[in-house]
Design a protein around this motif. Structure first.
Motif, PDB file in Angstrom:
ATOM      1  N   VAL A  81      41.378  30.359  50.217  1.00 25.39           N
ATOM      2  CA  VAL A  81      42.312  29.766  49.264  1.00 25.39           C
ATOM      3  C   VAL A  81      41.663  28.560  48.599  1.00 25.39           C
ATOM      4  N   GLU A  82      41.015  27.708  49.400  1.00 23.21           N
ATOM      5  CA  GLU A  82      40.344  26.520  48.863  1.00 23.21           C
ATOM      6  C   GLU A  82      39.253  26.907  47.873  1.00 23.21           C
ATOM      7  N   GLU A  83      38.596  28.043  48.136  1.00 28.22           N
ATOM      8  CA  GLU A  83      37.537  28.508  47.237  1.00 28.22           C
ATOM      9  C   GLU A  83      38.101  29.182  45.989  1.00 28.22           C
ATOM     10  N   GLY A  84      39.404  29.344  45.934  1.00 28.60           N
ATOM     11  CA  GLY A  84      40.033  29.940  44.770  1.00 28.60           C
ATOM     12  C   GLY A  84      39.940  31.445  44.703  1.00 28.60           C
ATOM     13  N   LEU A  85      39.570  32.091  45.822  1.00 26.43           N
ATOM     14  CA  LEU A  85      39.400  33.542  45.824  1.00 26.43           C
ATOM     15  C   LEU A  85      40.704  34.281  46.114  1.00 26.43           C
ATOM     16  N   ILE A  86      41.607  33.660  46.859  1.00 30.92           N
ATOM     17  CA  ILE A  86      42.884  34.300  47.161  1.00 30.92           C
ATOM     18  C   ILE A  86      44.010  33.293  46.981  1.00 30.92           C
ATOM     19  N   GLN A  87      45.236  33.820  46.877  1.00 38.34           N
ATOM     20  CA  GLN A  87      46.438  33.000  46.825  1.00 38.34           C
ATOM     21  C   GLN A  87      47.383  33.469  47.923  1.00 38.34           C
ATOM     22  N   LYS A  88      48.015  32.528  48.624  1.00 36.30           N
ATOM     23  CA  LYS A  88      49.001  32.885  49.645  1.00 36.30           C
ATOM     24  C   LYS A  88      50.375  33.005  48.970  1.00 36.30           C
ATOM     25  N   ILE A  89      50.966  34.173  49.060  1.00 36.64           N
ATOM     26  CA  ILE A  89      52.300  34.422  48.485  1.00 36.64           C
ATOM     27  C   ILE A  89      53.294  34.467  49.634  1.00 36.64           C
ATOM     28  N   ASP A  90      54.248  33.538  49.659  1.00 33.71           N
ATOM     29  CA  ASP A  90      55.213  33.452  50.757  1.00 33.71           C
ATOM     30  C   ASP A  90      55.911  34.787  50.986  1.00 33.71           C
ATOM     31  N   ARG A  91      55.933  35.208  52.254  1.00 36.34           N
ATOM     32  CA  ARG A  91      56.630  36.401  52.730  1.00 36.34           C
ATOM     33  C   ARG A  91      56.068  37.695  52.139  1.00 36.34           C
ATOM     34  N   VAL A  92      54.918  37.578  51.473  1.00 40.48           N
ATOM     35  CA  VAL A  92      54.298  38.780  50.906  1.00 40.48           C
ATOM     36  C   VAL A  92      52.902  38.985  51.491  1.00 40.48           C
ATOM     37  N   GLY A  93      52.040  37.986  51.372  1.00 37.87           N
ATOM     38  CA  GLY A  93      50.698  38.116  51.917  1.00 37.87           C
ATOM     39  C   GLY A  93      49.667  37.357  51.104  1.00 37.87           C
ATOM     40  N   SER A  94      48.415  37.735  51.282  1.00 34.76           N
ATOM     41  CA  SER A  94      47.298  37.055  50.616  1.00 34.76           C
ATOM     42  C   SER A  94      46.800  37.927  49.470  1.00 34.76           C
ATOM     43  N   MET A  95      46.897  37.421  48.250  1.00 32.50           N
ATOM     44  CA  MET A  95      46.536  38.191  47.064  1.00 32.50           C
ATOM     45  C   MET A  95      45.206  37.696  46.502  1.00 32.50           C
ATOM     46  N   VAL A  96      44.344  38.644  46.114  1.00 39.26           N
ATOM     47  CA  VAL A  96      43.092  38.291  45.442  1.00 39.26           C
ATOM     48  C   VAL A  96      43.447  37.649  44.107  1.00 39.26           C
ATOM     49  N   THR A  97      42.944  36.457  43.889  1.00 39.30           N
ATOM     50  CA  THR A  97      43.320  35.672  42.714  1.00 39.30           C
ATOM     51  C   THR A  97      42.947  36.385  41.419  1.00 39.30           C
ATOM     52  N   PRO A  98      43.902  36.592  40.539  1.00 45.43           N
ATOM     53  CA  PRO A  98      43.576  37.188  39.227  1.00 45.43           C
ATOM     54  C   PRO A  98      42.723  36.225  38.418  1.00 45.43           C
ATOM     55  N   ARG A  99      41.736  36.760  37.732  1.00 42.35           N
ATOM     56  CA  ARG A  99      40.904  35.945  36.864  1.00 42.35           C
ATOM     57  C   ARG A  99      41.570  35.825  35.496  1.00 42.35           C
ATOM     58  N   PRO A 100      41.295  34.735  34.806  1.00 40.98           N
ATOM     59  CA  PRO A 100      41.838  34.611  33.450  1.00 40.98           C
ATOM     60  C   PRO A 100      41.415  35.794  32.589  1.00 40.98           C
ATOM     61  N   LYS A 101      42.289  36.232  31.715  1.00 44.56           N
ATOM     62  CA  LYS A 101      41.997  37.405  30.897  1.00 44.56           C
ATOM     63  C   LYS A 101      40.763  37.197  30.035  1.00 44.56           C
ATOM     64  N   GLU A 102      40.495  35.930  29.671  1.00 39.77           N
ATOM     65  CA  GLU A 102      39.347  35.660  28.818  1.00 39.77           C
ATOM     66  C   GLU A 102      38.074  35.434  29.644  1.00 39.77           C
ATOM     67  N   ALA A 103      38.121  35.696  30.951  1.00 38.09           N
ATOM     68  CA  ALA A 103      36.977  35.415  31.824  1.00 38.09           C
ATOM     69  C   ALA A 103      35.749  36.217  31.401  1.00 38.09           C
ATOM     70  N   ILE A 104      34.601  35.557  31.502  1.00 37.94           N
ATOM     71  CA  ILE A 104      33.304  36.184  31.265  1.00 37.94           C
ATOM     72  C   ILE A 104      32.792  36.721  32.590  1.00 37.94           C
TER      73      ILE A 104
END
Length: 476
Positions: free
Chosen positions: A61-84
């Motif tokens: 989470v600190e590295e920005g690779l995943i997000q903790k979603i309460d009562r759901v789980g750990s989601m791979v962080t979506p990249r900005p749509k304009e990401a290179i």
């Protein structure tokens, strides 16, 4: 690896968990917006407690690779749509040589609009693989070690790479590996000489003094014999046909200048170097009749205590960083007392693909890997040598098993040589490797081996061609 026979520590298992998930996210195996398995499933898979899994997830989470979603789980962080997305071609060894995935993650955290995808290139045909992918627009940055870059230069492929500004804070000899016609084509990240690595306990048990810079190969052979007799195991090993190992005997025969031929005949000093090599590996009492698949197997034999001494690089020492192994390193022996202690230097650098669609983002990534922050990570978290002088010479951090003579490389600079200093093209060196194996298999005799090497030198490019110097050549 299999030679880590002791049960992995808690920290090693936790690091393994984080590294696996991090690598899968970076390389798109776990796609953005998808969820990781439940903590209980991860705990079972990686043999950790739920509490430990949560600790590892917090790091991601600190590295920005995943997000903790309460009562759901750990989601791979979506990249900005304009990401290179930058495609980075490199060998798999960089994951241990200097923890490249961690550096990629840190770069992504600092540059949220840029995603780096690491692509493993075939090490058996590295230049060809990189060339084909660049031709198809599939690479933006490519890693080279010094012999790979030499081959790239000899194949006339420099036009595919962007020239770079020299960095005065990088060790000059590390940068020299990637310079052609006065232009730098890669930023060095790390380098290492080939050194002698030895088991200190084996030497103590055999009543032997530890090796030092006064040693000759004769001293090594005598010590190896005593170690073999004392332990009932072999004293010394390296992969005989490794083009990153046996050339040191040729380099030492050349001394401070390259002199391949005396008239139509191979120089006697080079013959002496080859004889020393052949006599060393022919001694079955001290040198095992074992053909490893690669230098990793050599490291494995040493870690398991099967041999007491090996030839290795600082990169290889990363495999010992968490092992209870009492070892140290020293410079390679010389052919004769007072002779040159030349050794082979391997440098790793990052090149920018000239026609990258995302050239400025790619340049930012290359600059980051050579930056003080990234170089300090290499210094603190690996046993490899950073290319940036201030990072390489900063005080050591605790936590890793480093040799007490780690800093000896600073005194060894005058002894460093690159593959190009052999006066042979990489393709010629591979041909000579084949002939060496034929000689060791009694398919050709010693004089035939020398004659074939003479033919390589005679057929090589003449003085004045910067890619393959012949005749007399000053070593850096």
């Amino acid at each position: 690896m299999s030679y880590k026979s002791d049960r992995p520590s808690f920290q090693e298992r936790l690091d393994h968990f984080v590294n696996v998930i991090r690598t899968e996210i970076i390389n798109g195996i776990r796609q953005e917006g998808t969820y990781l398995p439940a903590e209980s499933a991860l705990a079972k898979q990686f043999q950790l407690s739920n509490k430990s899994i949560r600790k590892g997830l917090e790091q991601l989470v600190e590295e920005g690779l995943i997000q903790k979603i309460d009562r759901v789980g750990s989601m791979v962080t979506p990249r900005p749509k304009e990401a290179i997305t930058l495609n980075f071609g490199c060998p798999i060894s960089l994951t241990t040589d200097f923890r490249i995935d961690e550096l990629i993650t840190e770069f992504g955290r600092r540059n949220p609009g840029i995603h780096v995808r690491r692509i493993t290139l075939n090490h058996l045909s590295y230049a060809q693989s990189a060339q084909e992918m660049i031709a198809n627009g599939l690479l933006d940055v490519v890693a080279f070690n010094s012999p790979q870059f030499q081959e790239w230069t000899e194949e006339g492929l420099l036009s595919l790479l962007e020239g770079m500004e020299s960095d005065p804070d990088i060790y000059p000899i590390a940068e020299e590996a990637f310079r052609a016609d006065g232009i730098s084509y890669a930023k060095p990240v790390s380098f290492s000489p080939v050194v002698l690595c030895y088991n200190k306990k084996h030497f103590r048990d055999a009543g032997l003094h530890e090796p030092d810079s006064y040693w000759t190969w004769g001293d090594l052979t005598a010590a190896a014999a005593k170690l073999s007799k004392s332990r009932g195991r072999h004293g010394i090993y390296f992969l005989p046909a490794s083009e990153n190992r046996y050339p040191v005997f040729l380099l030492q025969g050349m001394g401070g200048r390259f002199k391949g031929m005396s008239g139509d005949r191979l120089n006697e000093d080079i013959r002496d170097g080859l004889r020393t090599l052949n006599e060393l590996i022919a001694s079955r009492e001290t040198f095992p009749n074992y053909w490893a698949q690669g230098n990793d197997e050599t490291v494995q034999l040493f870690a398991e205590g099967q041999v007491s001494m090996i030839l290795c690089t600082y990169f290889n020492l990363n495999e010992f960083a968490h092992l209870p192994l009492d070892y140290d390193i020293c410079p390679l022996p010389s052919l004769q007392r007072g002779d040159s202690q030349r050794t082979l230097l391997l440098s790793i650098g990052m090149s920018l693909v000239r026609h990258s669609k995302w050239k400025e983002a790619a340049r930012r990534f290359v600059d980051f890997l050579a930056s003080e922050d990234a170089q300090n990570v290499i210094r603190d978290r690996t046993v490899s040598i950073p290319a940036r002088k201030a990072s390489a010479e900063r005080p050591l951090m605790d936590g890793l098993k480093r040799p007490s003579r780690y800093s000896m490389f600073r005194e060894m600079f005058p002894s460093f040589s690159y593959h190009r200093d052999l006066g042979l093209q990489i393709k010629d060196l591979r041909q000579f490797t084949k002939w060496l194996k034929e000689y060791w298999s009694d398919m050709i005799d010693e004089e035939t081996l020398y004659r074939k090497l003479e033919e390589l030198y005679r057929s090589g490019q003449r003085p004045g061609d910067p890619s393959t110097p012949t005749g007399e050549y000053m070593l850096p």
